[in-house]
Design a protein around this motif. Structure first.
Motif, PDB file in Angstrom:
ATOM      1  N   MET A 159       0.833  -1.167   0.000  1.00 50.54           N
ATOM      2  CA  MET A 159       0.000   0.000   0.000  1.00 50.54           C
ATOM      3  C   MET A 159       0.885   1.240   0.000  1.00 50.54           C
ATOM      4  O   MET A 159       1.969   1.227   0.570  1.00 50.54           O
ATOM      5  CB  MET A 159      -0.901   0.022   1.221  1.00 50.54           C
ATOM      6  CG  MET A 159      -1.932  -1.094   1.241  1.00 50.54           C
ATOM      7  SD  MET A 159      -2.987  -1.004   2.687  1.00 50.54           S
ATOM      8  CE  MET A 159      -1.946  -1.861   3.855  1.00 50.54           C
ATOM      9  N   ILE A 160       0.368   2.279  -0.601  1.00 52.86           N
ATOM     10  CA  ILE A 160       1.066   3.558  -0.620  1.00 52.86           C
ATOM     11  C   ILE A 160       0.315   4.521   0.296  1.00 52.86           C
ATOM     12  O   ILE A 160      -0.907   4.634   0.235  1.00 52.86           O
ATOM     13  CB  ILE A 160       1.127   4.139  -2.046  1.00 52.86           C
ATOM     14  CG1 ILE A 160       1.751   3.158  -3.033  1.00 52.86           C
ATOM     15  CG2 ILE A 160       1.859   5.486  -2.050  1.00 52.86           C
ATOM     16  CD1 ILE A 160       3.197   2.815  -2.761  1.00 52.86           C
ATOM     17  N   PHE A 161       1.077   5.211   1.134  1.00 53.99           N
ATOM     18  CA  PHE A 161       0.510   6.185   2.056  1.00 53.99           C
ATOM     19  C   PHE A 161       1.056   7.572   1.721  1.00 53.99           C
ATOM     20  O   PHE A 161       2.233   7.714   1.404  1.00 53.99           O
ATOM     21  CB  PHE A 161       0.874   5.839   3.496  1.00 53.99           C
ATOM     22  CG  PHE A 161       0.197   4.603   4.012  1.00 53.99           C
ATOM     23  CD1 PHE A 161      -0.987   4.694   4.719  1.00 53.99           C
ATOM     24  CD2 PHE A 161       0.753   3.356   3.794  1.00 53.99           C
ATOM     25  CE1 PHE A 161      -1.606   3.550   5.198  1.00 53.99           C
ATOM     26  CE2 PHE A 161       0.146   2.205   4.266  1.00 53.99           C
ATOM     27  CZ  PHE A 161      -1.041   2.306   4.970  1.00 53.99           C
ATOM     28  N   LYS A 162       0.183   8.560   1.826  1.00 51.27           N
ATOM     29  CA  LYS A 162       0.596   9.953   1.681  1.00 51.27           C
ATOM     30  C   LYS A 162       0.737  10.523   3.091  1.00 51.27           C
ATOM     31  O   LYS A 162      -0.181  10.418   3.909  1.00 51.27           O
ATOM     32  CB  LYS A 162      -0.455  10.746   0.905  1.00 51.27           C
ATOM     33  CG  LYS A 162      -0.076  12.196   0.691  1.00 51.27           C
ATOM     34  CD  LYS A 162      -1.111  12.899  -0.166  1.00 51.27           C
ATOM     35  CE  LYS A 162      -0.683  14.327  -0.480  1.00 51.27           C
ATOM     36  NZ  LYS A 162      -1.657  14.979  -1.381  1.00 51.27           N
ATOM     37  N   VAL A 163       1.885  11.114   3.368  1.00 52.90           N
ATOM     38  CA  VAL A 163       2.169  11.674   4.683  1.00 52.90           C
ATOM     39  C   VAL A 163       2.273  13.185   4.553  1.00 52.90           C
ATOM     40  O   VAL A 163       3.085  13.693   3.786  1.00 52.90           O
ATOM     41  CB  VAL A 163       3.490  11.102   5.251  1.00 52.90           C
ATOM     42  CG1 VAL A 163       3.783  11.696   6.613  1.00 52.90           C
ATOM     43  CG2 VAL A 163       3.450   9.588   5.293  1.00 52.90           C
ATOM     44  N   LEU A 164       1.432  13.895   5.293  1.00 47.12           N
ATOM     45  CA  LEU A 164       1.505  15.351   5.346  1.00 47.12           C
ATOM     46  C   LEU A 164       2.267  15.714   6.616  1.00 47.12           C
ATOM     47  O   LEU A 164       1.969  15.191   7.695  1.00 47.12           O
ATOM     48  CB  LEU A 164       0.104  15.952   5.366  1.00 47.12           C
ATOM     49  CG  LEU A 164      -0.752  15.610   4.154  1.00 47.12           C
ATOM     50  CD1 LEU A 164      -2.169  16.113   4.339  1.00 47.12           C
ATOM     51  CD2 LEU A 164      -0.154  16.170   2.887  1.00 47.12           C
TER      52      LEU A 164
ATOM     53  N   ASP B 299      -6.167   5.004  -2.128  1.00 46.97           N
ATOM     54  CA  ASP B 299      -6.796   3.963  -2.939  1.00 46.97           C
ATOM     55  C   ASP B 299      -6.293   4.124  -4.377  1.00 46.97           C
ATOM     56  O   ASP B 299      -5.567   5.068  -4.690  1.00 46.97           O
ATOM     57  CB  ASP B 299      -8.320   4.034  -2.856  1.00 46.97           C
ATOM     58  CG  ASP B 299      -8.898   5.352  -3.363  1.00 46.97           C
ATOM     59  OD1 ASP B 299      -8.283   6.000  -4.233  1.00 46.97           O
ATOM     60  OD2 ASP B 299      -9.979   5.734  -2.891  1.00 46.97           O
ATOM     61  N   GLU B 300      -6.631   3.206  -5.239  1.00 49.54           N
ATOM     62  CA  GLU B 300      -6.075   3.184  -6.595  1.00 49.54           C
ATOM     63  C   GLU B 300      -6.381   4.461  -7.380  1.00 49.54           C
ATOM     64  O   GLU B 300      -5.509   5.000  -8.064  1.00 49.54           O
ATOM     65  CB  GLU B 300      -6.595   1.964  -7.364  1.00 49.54           C
ATOM     66  CG  GLU B 300      -5.867   1.716  -8.662  1.00 49.54           C
ATOM     67  CD  GLU B 300      -4.367   1.486  -8.498  1.00 49.54           C
ATOM     68  OE1 GLU B 300      -3.601   1.947  -9.376  1.00 49.54           O
ATOM     69  OE2 GLU B 300      -3.953   0.864  -7.524  1.00 49.54           O
ATOM     70  N   THR B 301      -7.594   4.983  -7.258  1.00 48.24           N
ATOM     71  CA  THR B 301      -7.966   6.200  -7.978  1.00 48.24           C
ATOM     72  C   THR B 301      -7.153   7.394  -7.503  1.00 48.24           C
ATOM     73  O   THR B 301      -6.628   8.165  -8.305  1.00 48.24           O
ATOM     74  CB  THR B 301      -9.470   6.493  -7.799  1.00 48.24           C
ATOM     75  OG1 THR B 301     -10.211   5.340  -8.203  1.00 48.24           O
ATOM     76  CG2 THR B 301      -9.905   7.691  -8.609  1.00 48.24           C
ATOM     77  N   HIS B 302      -7.036   7.528  -6.192  1.00 47.65           N
ATOM     78  CA  HIS B 302      -6.272   8.639  -5.621  1.00 47.65           C
ATOM     79  C   HIS B 302      -4.789   8.505  -5.971  1.00 47.65           C
ATOM     80  O   HIS B 302      -4.117   9.491  -6.273  1.00 47.65           O
ATOM     81  CB  HIS B 302      -6.465   8.671  -4.111  1.00 47.65           C
ATOM     82  CG  HIS B 302      -6.031   9.954  -3.483  1.00 47.65           C
ATOM     83  ND1 HIS B 302      -6.472  10.354  -2.261  1.00 47.65           N
ATOM     84  CD2 HIS B 302      -5.180  10.930  -3.887  1.00 47.65           C
ATOM     85  CE1 HIS B 302      -5.905  11.506  -1.942  1.00 47.65           C
ATOM     86  NE2 HIS B 302      -5.115  11.865  -2.905  1.00 47.65           N
ATOM     87  N   LEU B 303      -4.282   7.292  -5.958  1.00 47.35           N
ATOM     88  CA  LEU B 303      -2.879   7.051  -6.299  1.00 47.35           C
ATOM     89  C   LEU B 303      -2.603   7.466  -7.744  1.00 47.35           C
ATOM     90  O   LEU B 303      -1.585   8.107  -8.021  1.00 47.35           O
ATOM     91  CB  LEU B 303      -2.521   5.586  -6.085  1.00 47.35           C
ATOM     92  CG  LEU B 303      -1.089   5.177  -6.406  1.00 47.35           C
ATOM     93  CD1 LEU B 303      -0.090   5.969  -5.570  1.00 47.35           C
ATOM     94  CD2 LEU B 303      -0.912   3.685  -6.190  1.00 47.35           C
TER      95      LEU B 303
END
Length: 69
Positions: free
Chosen positions: A1-6, A51-55
């Motif tokens: 999974m890919i996570f976006k970290v702010l 999720d896939e769309t956001h990625l």
């Protein structure tokens, strides 16, 4: 999974939206993301699983790069 970290670069100052930065980390959970970034001196504001769309949307950005930690 890919996570976006702010995050904020300076952990001792109050968060300001205009100074918020982001990075992308591959991990199995939010806890693993925090463990991988624990040695960095940053103030993590939010971690979001993409999720896939956001990625796909994020990949269109010029600054998209998955951190290797």
């Amino acid at each position: 999974m890919i996570f976006k970290v702010l995050y904020q670069e300076h952990p001792d100052t109050a968060p300001v939206r205009e100074r918020t930065k982001s990075l992308y980390v591959e991990a199995k959970s939010e806890r693993e993301v925090r463990q991988k970034l624990s040695n960095r001196n940053i103030n993590i504001e939010f971690i979001q699983e993409l999720d896939e769309t956001h990625l796909q949307y994020e990949k269109k950005s010029e600054v998209f790069e998955i951190e290797s930690v």
